[in-house]
Design a protein around this motif. Structure first.
Motif, PDB file in Angstrom:
ATOM      1  N   LYS A   1     -20.429  57.465   5.850  1.00 45.00           N
ATOM      2  CA  LYS A   1     -19.933  58.214   7.004  1.00 45.00           C
ATOM      3  C   LYS A   1     -18.426  58.014   7.076  1.00 45.00           C
ATOM      4  O   LYS A   1     -17.897  57.015   6.593  1.00 45.00           O
ATOM      5  N   ALA A   2     -17.759  58.968   7.718  1.00 45.50           N
ATOM      6  CA  ALA A   2     -16.309  58.871   7.888  1.00 45.50           C
ATOM      7  C   ALA A   2     -15.918  59.520   9.196  1.00 45.50           C
ATOM      8  O   ALA A   2     -16.643  60.372   9.725  1.00 45.50           O
ATOM      9  N   GLU A   3     -14.770  59.103   9.688  1.00 50.67           N
ATOM     10  CA  GLU A   3     -14.206  59.756  10.859  1.00 50.67           C
ATOM     11  C   GLU A   3     -12.693  59.631  10.808  1.00 50.67           C
ATOM     12  O   GLU A   3     -12.149  58.722  10.175  1.00 50.67           O
ATOM     13  N   ALA A   4     -12.051  60.580  11.466  1.00 55.70           N
ATOM     14  CA  ALA A   4     -10.588  60.619  11.524  1.00 55.70           C
ATOM     15  C   ALA A   4     -10.193  61.622  12.584  1.00 55.70           C
ATOM     16  O   ALA A   4     -11.028  62.362  13.110  1.00 55.70           O
ATOM     17  N   VAL A   5      -8.919  61.672  12.847  1.00 57.49           N
ATOM     18  CA  VAL A   5      -8.347  62.739  13.650  1.00 57.49           C
ATOM     19  C   VAL A   5      -7.613  63.655  12.681  1.00 57.49           C
ATOM     20  O   VAL A   5      -6.871  63.175  11.813  1.00 57.49           O
ATOM     21  N   ILE A   6      -7.825  64.947  12.816  1.00 53.80           N
ATOM     22  CA  ILE A   6      -7.113  65.921  11.988  1.00 53.80           C
ATOM     23  C   ILE A   6      -5.772  66.187  12.677  1.00 53.80           C
ATOM     24  O   ILE A   6      -5.733  66.671  13.811  1.00 53.80           O
ATOM     25  N   LYS A   7      -4.684  65.842  12.010  1.00 55.89           N
ATOM     26  CA  LYS A   7      -3.359  65.913  12.633  1.00 55.89           C
ATOM     27  C   LYS A   7      -2.996  67.317  13.136  1.00 55.89           C
ATOM     28  O   LYS A   7      -2.542  67.437  14.275  1.00 55.89           O
ATOM     29  N   PRO A   8      -3.174  68.373  12.321  1.00 59.36           N
ATOM     30  CA  PRO A   8      -2.731  69.685  12.807  1.00 59.36           C
ATOM     31  C   PRO A   8      -3.478  70.191  14.048  1.00 59.36           C
ATOM     32  O   PRO A   8      -2.923  70.945  14.829  1.00 59.36           O
ATOM     33  N   THR A   9      -4.740  69.766  14.230  1.00 59.25           N
ATOM     34  CA  THR A   9      -5.523  70.263  15.368  1.00 59.25           C
ATOM     35  C   THR A   9      -5.710  69.222  16.467  1.00 59.25           C
ATOM     36  O   THR A   9      -6.052  69.574  17.595  1.00 59.25           O
ATOM     37  N   GLY A  10      -5.546  67.950  16.118  1.00 57.62           N
ATOM     38  CA  GLY A  10      -5.811  66.874  17.068  1.00 57.62           C
ATOM     39  C   GLY A  10      -7.298  66.652  17.296  1.00 57.62           C
ATOM     40  O   GLY A  10      -7.693  65.872  18.156  1.00 57.62           O
ATOM     41  N   ARG A  11      -8.144  67.322  16.512  1.00 58.55           N
ATOM     42  CA  ARG A  11      -9.598  67.217  16.700  1.00 58.55           C
ATOM     43  C   ARG A  11     -10.177  66.044  15.928  1.00 58.55           C
ATOM     44  O   ARG A  11      -9.708  65.689  14.860  1.00 58.55           O
ATOM     45  N   LEU A  12     -11.252  65.496  16.476  1.00 62.66           N
ATOM     46  CA  LEU A  12     -11.978  64.424  15.811  1.00 62.66           C
ATOM     47  C   LEU A  12     -12.818  65.007  14.684  1.00 62.66           C
ATOM     48  O   LEU A  12     -13.476  66.043  14.854  1.00 62.66           O
ATOM     49  N   TYR A  13     -12.768  64.365  13.554  1.00 62.06           N
ATOM     50  CA  TYR A  13     -13.541  64.757  12.377  1.00 62.06           C
ATOM     51  C   TYR A  13     -14.551  63.663  12.110  1.00 62.06           C
ATOM     52  O   TYR A  13     -14.193  62.500  11.929  1.00 62.06           O
ATOM     53  N   ARG A  14     -15.820  64.033  12.118  1.00 62.06           N
ATOM     54  CA  ARG A  14     -16.898  63.109  11.747  1.00 62.06           C
ATOM     55  C   ARG A  14     -17.683  63.767  10.639  1.00 62.06           C
ATOM     56  O   ARG A  14     -18.041  64.948  10.737  1.00 62.06           O
ATOM     57  N   GLN A  15     -17.973  63.004   9.609  1.00 59.14           N
ATOM     58  CA  GLN A  15     -18.614  63.579   8.437  1.00 59.14           C
ATOM     59  C   GLN A  15     -19.554  62.571   7.802  1.00 59.14           C
ATOM     60  O   GLN A  15     -19.366  61.358   7.941  1.00 59.14           O
ATOM     61  N   GLN A  16     -20.551  63.091   7.117  1.00 62.71           N
ATOM     62  CA  GLN A  16     -21.414  62.296   6.253  1.00 62.71           C
ATOM     63  C   GLN A  16     -21.266  62.855   4.852  1.00 62.71           C
ATOM     64  O   GLN A  16     -21.263  64.075   4.667  1.00 62.71           O
ATOM     65  N   TYR A  17     -21.111  61.963   3.909  1.00 64.36           N
ATOM     66  CA  TYR A  17     -20.916  62.354   2.511  1.00 64.36           C
ATOM     67  C   TYR A  17     -22.012  61.749   1.640  1.00 64.36           C
ATOM     68  O   TYR A  17     -22.509  60.661   1.917  1.00 64.36           O
TER      69      TYR A  17
END
Length: 139
Positions: A87-103
């Protein structure tokens, strides 16, 4: 731990946190496949160090506070192949949105380096966080 399982774990530990160290893990002719990448306008494959580094540099510039967690690496009988769920998470700088993902990531090693990666992720999550449309896939 097999060579591939160790490389896959170190891939997650260093890709973002210590990219210079990560670059030492990859083969010059690394093939990185992203089968769902075209759904968000990204390439389906990156071939060679230069292409990989262009994409990784863009990625590192687009995220903030990126972290991998819940890493589960499974070795195969072949010591040069492994798979992981992470799993991963981050903030996307251009949108300011939270990104949560499973890979799910498959790795093949050669000569003690990462020779290939095949990375599966949910493109709808990426599109929502990046403010991108979902693009139609060619059949």
């Amino acid at each position: 731990m097999t060579v591939a399982a160790d490389l896959l774990l170190r891939h997650f530990q260093t890709l973002v946190a210590d990219n210079a160290r990560w670059q030492g893990l990859i083969a010059d002719d690394l093939l990185w496949e992203l089968p769902y990448g075209p759904g968000i306008g990204d390439p389906a494959r990156l071939a060679g160090r230069d292409e990989v580094m262009r994409h990784v540099t863009w990625f590192l510039g687009a995220v903030e506070n990126f972290r991998f967690f819940d890493i589960q690496v499974q070795a195969f009988a072949d010591p040069e192949a492994a798979v992981a769920e992470v799993k991963a998470e981050a903030v996307i700088k251009p949108t300011g949105r939270l990104y949560r993902q499973q890979y799910v990531v498959f790795l093949r090693a050669a000569g003690g380096k990462i020779a290939s990666l095949r990375e599966y992720f949910d493109p709808t999550r990426a599109a929502a966080a990046m403010g991108k449309p979902i693009l139609p896939q060619a059949s």
